[in-house]
Design a protein around this motif. Structure first.
Motif, PDB file in Angstrom:
ATOM      1  N   ASP B 127       0.835  -1.192   0.000  1.00 14.44           N
ATOM      2  CA  ASP B 127       0.000   0.000   0.000  1.00 14.44           C
ATOM      3  C   ASP B 127       0.876   1.251   0.000  1.00 14.44           C
ATOM      4  O   ASP B 127       1.772   1.375   0.831  1.00 14.44           O
ATOM      5  CB  ASP B 127      -0.866  -0.021   1.278  1.00 14.44           C
ATOM      6  CG  ASP B 127      -1.969   1.008   1.229  1.00 14.44           C
ATOM      7  OD1 ASP B 127      -1.669   2.165   0.891  1.00 14.44           O
ATOM      8  OD2 ASP B 127      -3.112   0.648   1.522  1.00 14.44           O
ATOM      9  N   ARG B 129       0.426   4.007   1.111  1.00 16.17           N
ATOM     10  CA  ARG B 129       0.354   4.761   2.361  1.00 16.17           C
ATOM     11  C   ARG B 129       1.408   4.303   3.358  1.00 16.17           C
ATOM     12  O   ARG B 129       1.718   5.024   4.308  1.00 16.17           O
ATOM     13  CB  ARG B 129      -1.031   4.589   2.999  1.00 16.17           C
ATOM     14  CG  ARG B 129      -2.154   5.290   2.242  1.00 16.17           C
ATOM     15  CD  ARG B 129      -3.496   4.976   2.870  1.00 16.17           C
ATOM     16  NE  ARG B 129      -3.737   3.536   2.873  1.00 16.17           N
ATOM     17  CZ  ARG B 129      -4.683   2.941   3.578  1.00 16.17           C
ATOM     18  NH1 ARG B 129      -5.474   3.640   4.349  1.00 16.17           N
ATOM     19  NH2 ARG B 129      -4.845   1.641   3.529  1.00 16.17           N
ATOM     20  N   ALA B 130       1.953   3.093   3.149  1.00 17.51           N
ATOM     21  CA  ALA B 130       2.924   2.557   4.113  1.00 17.51           C
ATOM     22  C   ALA B 130       4.129   3.486   4.225  1.00 17.51           C
ATOM     23  O   ALA B 130       4.574   3.817   5.323  1.00 17.51           O
ATOM     24  CB  ALA B 130       3.362   1.156   3.702  1.00 17.51           C
ATOM     25  N   ALA B 132       4.397   6.724   3.322  1.00 20.84           N
ATOM     26  CA  ALA B 132       4.013   8.021   3.879  1.00 20.84           C
ATOM     27  C   ALA B 132       3.805   7.912   5.387  1.00 20.84           C
ATOM     28  O   ALA B 132       4.198   8.811   6.146  1.00 20.84           O
ATOM     29  CB  ALA B 132       2.743   8.529   3.198  1.00 20.84           C
ATOM     30  N   THR B 133       3.192   6.815   5.819  1.00 16.29           N
ATOM     31  CA  THR B 133       2.945   6.636   7.245  1.00 16.29           C
ATOM     32  C   THR B 133       4.262   6.541   8.001  1.00 16.29           C
ATOM     33  O   THR B 133       4.440   7.176   9.040  1.00 16.29           O
ATOM     34  CB  THR B 133       2.110   5.359   7.482  1.00 16.29           C
ATOM     35  OG1 THR B 133       0.903   5.461   6.733  1.00 16.29           O
ATOM     36  CG2 THR B 133       1.777   5.182   8.943  1.00 16.29           C
ATOM     37  N   ALA B 134       5.199   5.771   7.463  1.00 14.92           N
ATOM     38  CA  ALA B 134       6.500   5.628   8.106  1.00 14.92           C
ATOM     39  C   ALA B 134       7.168   6.995   8.237  1.00 14.92           C
ATOM     40  O   ALA B 134       7.654   7.363   9.317  1.00 14.92           O
ATOM     41  CB  ALA B 134       7.379   4.673   7.312  1.00 14.92           C
ATOM     42  N   VAL B 135       7.152   7.764   7.151  1.00 12.85           N
ATOM     43  CA  VAL B 135       7.786   9.085   7.171  1.00 12.85           C
ATOM     44  C   VAL B 135       7.071   9.989   8.172  1.00 12.85           C
ATOM     45  O   VAL B 135       7.699  10.708   8.950  1.00 12.85           O
ATOM     46  CB  VAL B 135       7.762   9.714   5.760  1.00 12.85           C
ATOM     47  CG1 VAL B 135       8.216  11.169   5.806  1.00 12.85           C
ATOM     48  CG2 VAL B 135       8.658   8.914   4.818  1.00 12.85           C
ATOM     49  N   SER B 136       5.736   9.913   8.179  1.00 14.95           N
ATOM     50  CA  SER B 136       4.982  10.795   9.076  1.00 14.95           C
ATOM     51  C   SER B 136       5.246  10.452  10.535  1.00 14.95           C
ATOM     52  O   SER B 136       5.035  11.274  11.407  1.00 14.95           O
ATOM     53  CB  SER B 136       3.487  10.695   8.777  1.00 14.95           C
ATOM     54  OG  SER B 136       2.953   9.505   9.311  1.00 14.95           O
ATOM     55  N   LEU B 137       5.704   9.240  10.811  1.00 17.85           N
ATOM     56  CA  LEU B 137       5.999   8.863  12.193  1.00 17.85           C
ATOM     57  C   LEU B 137       7.475   9.048  12.515  1.00 17.85           C
ATOM     58  O   LEU B 137       7.983   8.537  13.507  1.00 17.85           O
ATOM     59  CB  LEU B 137       5.569   7.418  12.444  1.00 17.85           C
ATOM     60  CG  LEU B 137       4.050   7.207  12.403  1.00 17.85           C
ATOM     61  CD1 LEU B 137       3.700   5.739  12.374  1.00 17.85           C
ATOM     62  CD2 LEU B 137       3.389   7.878  13.594  1.00 17.85           C
ATOM     63  N   GLY B 138       8.163   9.767  11.651  1.00 16.13           N
ATOM     64  CA  GLY B 138       9.528  10.148  11.968  1.00 16.13           C
ATOM     65  C   GLY B 138      10.604   9.215  11.439  1.00 16.13           C
ATOM     66  O   GLY B 138      11.762   9.323  11.842  1.00 16.13           O
ATOM     67  N   ALA B 139      10.245   8.288  10.561  1.00 14.51           N
ATOM     68  CA  ALA B 139      11.257   7.391  10.005  1.00 14.51           C
ATOM     69  C   ALA B 139      12.147   8.176   9.038  1.00 14.51           C
ATOM     70  O   ALA B 139      11.661   9.033   8.303  1.00 14.51           O
ATOM     71  CB  ALA B 139      10.596   6.236   9.277  1.00 14.51           C
ATOM     72  N   ARG B 141      14.655   8.290   5.665  1.00 14.07           N
ATOM     73  CA  ARG B 141      14.395   7.680   4.352  1.00 14.07           C
ATOM     74  C   ARG B 141      14.739   6.206   4.340  1.00 14.07           C
ATOM     75  O   ARG B 141      14.025   5.376   3.794  1.00 14.07           O
ATOM     76  CB  ARG B 141      15.208   8.404   3.282  1.00 14.07           C
ATOM     77  CG  ARG B 141      14.482   9.609   2.757  1.00 14.07           C
ATOM     78  CD  ARG B 141      15.317  10.310   1.740  1.00 14.07           C
ATOM     79  NE  ARG B 141      15.547   9.486   0.562  1.00 14.07           N
ATOM     80  CZ  ARG B 141      16.015   9.974  -0.583  1.00 14.07           C
ATOM     81  NH1 ARG B 141      16.276  11.235  -0.691  1.00 14.07           N
ATOM     82  NH2 ARG B 141      16.221   9.182  -1.608  1.00 14.07           N
ATOM     83  N   ALA B 144      12.269   4.233   6.364  1.00 11.71           N
ATOM     84  CA  ALA B 144      10.996   4.093   5.656  1.00 11.71           C
ATOM     85  C   ALA B 144      11.091   3.016   4.583  1.00 11.71           C
ATOM     86  O   ALA B 144      10.173   2.215   4.399  1.00 11.71           O
ATOM     87  CB  ALA B 144      10.588   5.435   5.041  1.00 11.71           C
ATOM     88  N   THR B 147      10.909  -0.277   6.158  1.00 11.28           N
ATOM     89  CA  THR B 147       9.535  -0.566   6.562  1.00 11.28           C
ATOM     90  C   THR B 147       8.724  -1.099   5.379  1.00 11.28           C
ATOM     91  O   THR B 147       7.981  -2.071   5.513  1.00 11.28           O
ATOM     92  CB  THR B 147       8.868   0.707   7.126  1.00 11.28           C
ATOM     93  OG1 THR B 147       9.615   1.126   8.261  1.00 11.28           O
ATOM     94  CG2 THR B 147       7.426   0.447   7.530  1.00 11.28           C
TER      95      THR B 147
END
Lengths: 334, 230
Positions: B127, B129-130, B132-139, B141, B144, B147
């Motif tokens: 997906d 979104r996976a 983007a979600t990782a990045v949005s939680l501070g991962a 590059r 991410a 992940t």
């Protein structure tokens, strides 16, 4: 002080301007709602604030610093002050606890501490004991709350949430509302969320930013009309196709017009007044909202009028009644 | 019929008595296949991730090339590597022909396109979104990307197991590059080919059974992994 300051922000998505905001400041420590109809740019703005989307031009300052100009390591550092919950959140293929502790793990927090903090965050969103559940065994509302816990656990300075109340059951909705308010009040977290529900926006937020076609719209979104300005017999008018209203001169290119509901007078008979707009319509809805009454009138387009409870009662308005709506040309915002 | 039964009973006797010859051959086969799969994965997975997540010109063509190379005939790879590794070849000075390393090189080339092709498909199926979600939680590059690969782990495992299956079972390249030297470069498959031509059916059958058991074990492992990773 402003937490976010936007200057000459422009975002182009494909052929159109998704956002065009010359200037906007979002104050620290507040609950801020971004509202507007579908496609108005609220999600785009939230993504820009979340650092997930780079603006086409212009600057976004976070605490006075332009993130785009920072070196990547420092930018990552600043980005970690933000807690982001995206629309229809994606949960990683893991357990609930695995999801909640994701950000902590990426920050190198030791396992034992991750576990305690994840548990506490799940408690806050009312999901104690859900830690071991697999990601797929959750309802939509529960998933949304897990996503919220996943952001909360990072103790962010700002929480940014895209439509946190969409497709969520009533229980989850009230939990999320409560958590946002609590986080703001007790942790001082700035909360920014998008919603298309105006009432919710006004109920929860200290500041409501209304977007329309990528621009910040002054005033509320009620009585917003699309159309064109043209020259009428007595000066410029705004023509929606079903409604013609007199407007102040000097705004020939405007494509939208708004009439603030508080500026409209209601009368049961035509009265002679200096106000240039008098529209005849029929009452087709009445809604009470803390202390005031919103009366919707069909006058070609639906127009909302905001009355005090007292004047509403005195006028004895009933559904289907004919009324005259009176407002000045100057009250119309183009 | 009788003699098939004889071969099978002989095979079990050899396996149960832990015949050193059978043991050596099996061990080499596993060692070669595991090493080749690991090397191909270390090279192939990062490449596949980049191909899957970036947009560039010729991307579609590149993916088609990898998908075609999945069906690369083993003897062609054997021939190709032979010409490079033989004394007169450009890499002849390294003395890799008829060594286990030689077999591994051929097997890496066989497994590589398979692992790349299947990994690209696996990463595509994650997906969007996976990330983007990782990045949005501070991962970062890198985090991410890891992940996203972790989210693709079903497909990734399928890629690895398929790569392993291909190289453990191939005979053409191993024969040409290893030379089937007893106790040194003889693998299960090359031994089966040789023993069969010599008429040693019991020995060949024993190795065949072992090969099937390996395939079964790998499959069971894969199934278990899938169930656990759900």
């Amino acid at each position: 002080m402003d937490l976010f300051t936007l200057r000459d922000l422009r975002v182009r998505l494909g052929e159109r301007d998704a956002l065009d905001i010359p200037r906007l400041g979002l104050e620290e420590g507040r609950v801020i709602a971004l509202t507007g109809p579908n496609g108005s740019g609220k999600t785009t703005l939230l993504k820009v604030l979340s650092n997930l989307l780079a603006p086409t031009s212009g600057t976004v300052l976070y605490r006075g610093r332009d993130l785009a100009s920072l070196p990547p390591a420092q930018r990552d550092e600043v980005r970690r002050e933000l807690g982001v919950v995206l629309q229809s959140p994606y949960l990683f293929r893991s357990t609930v606890e695995g999801n909640v502790s994701y950000g902590l793990a990426r920050r190198g927090v030791p396992r034992a501490q991750r576990r305690t903090r994840a548990r506490r965050a799940l408690e806050i969103v009312g999901l104690s004991g859900f830690g071991r559940r697999p990601h797929w065994a959750l309802s939509g509302g529960e998933a949304q709350r897990v996503a919220l816990a996943r952001a909360l656990v990072l103790e962010p300075a700002v929480l940014l949430l895209d439509e946190p109340f969409a497709n969520v059951d009533a229980v989850s909705r009230s939990v999320i509302e409560r958590v946002l308010v609590q986080e703001n009040r007790y942790q001082g977290t700035t909360v920014v969320f998008t919603t298309h529900d105006m009432e919710q926006a006004y109920r929860l937020a200290d500041t409501v930013v209304t977007l329309f076609e990528g621009r910040v719209h002054e005033g509320s979104m009620e009585n917003l009309f699309h159309g064109k300005v043209r020259e009428g017999p007595e000066g410029p008018v705004f023509d929606t196709g079903t409604l013609v209203i007199c407007v102040p001169p000097g705004r020939e290119g405007a494509l939208t017009a708004a009439v603030p509901p508080e500026t409209i007078l209601v009368s049961l008979s035509p009265i002679s007044t200096s106000a240039r707009n008098t529209l005849l319509g029929r009452v087709n809805g009445v809604r009470e909202r803390n202390g005031t009454v919103d009366v919707t009138v069909d006058a070609g387009d639906t127009i909302v009028v905001r009355l005090t409870e007292r004047s509403y009662r005195e006028m004895d308005l009933k559904l289907g009644m004919q009324v005259y709506l009176i407002f000045k040309a100057e009250a119309v915002k183009l | 019929m009788n003699y098939v039964m004889e071969a099978i009973t002989g095979a079990f006797r050899l396996i149960l008595s832990l015949d050193p010859e059978v043991f050596t051959v099996t061990l080499l086969s596993l060692r070669v296949a595991v090493s080749a799969t690991c090397v191909a994965a270390l090279l192939g997975i990062p490449l596949a991730y980049v191909v899957a997540t970036r947009e560039f010109r010729g991307k579609g063509t590149l993916i088609t090339v990898f998908n075609t190379l999945m069906a690369l005939p083993t003897v062609v790879v054997g021939l190709f590597c032979y010409s490079f590794l033989s004394r007169k070849g450009p890499l002849g000075f390294m003395d890799l022909l008829f060594t286990p390393t030689g077999i591994i090189i051929g097997d890496v080339i066989l497994a590589f396109p398979l692992i790349v092709g299947l990994t690209v498909a696996a990463v595509h199926s994650v997906d969007p979104r996976a990330h983007a979600t990782a990045v949005s939680l501070g991962a970062s590059r890198r985090q991410a990307s890891m992940t996203v690969l972790r989210e693709a782990r079903f497909g990734l495992m399928a890629a690895l197991f398929n790569g392993f299956g291909r190289v453990v079972a191939e005979v053409g390249s191993a024969m040409m590059l290893g030379g089937n030297i007893r106790g040194y470069t003889r693998t299960i498959t090359t031994a089966i080919a040789l023993e069969t031509s010599k008429g040693e059916f019991a020995f060949a059958m024993a190795l065949g059974i072992i090969l099937l058991t390996v395939a079964l074990a790998v499959n069971l492992l894969f199934r278990r992994f899938q169930a656990a990773a759900r």
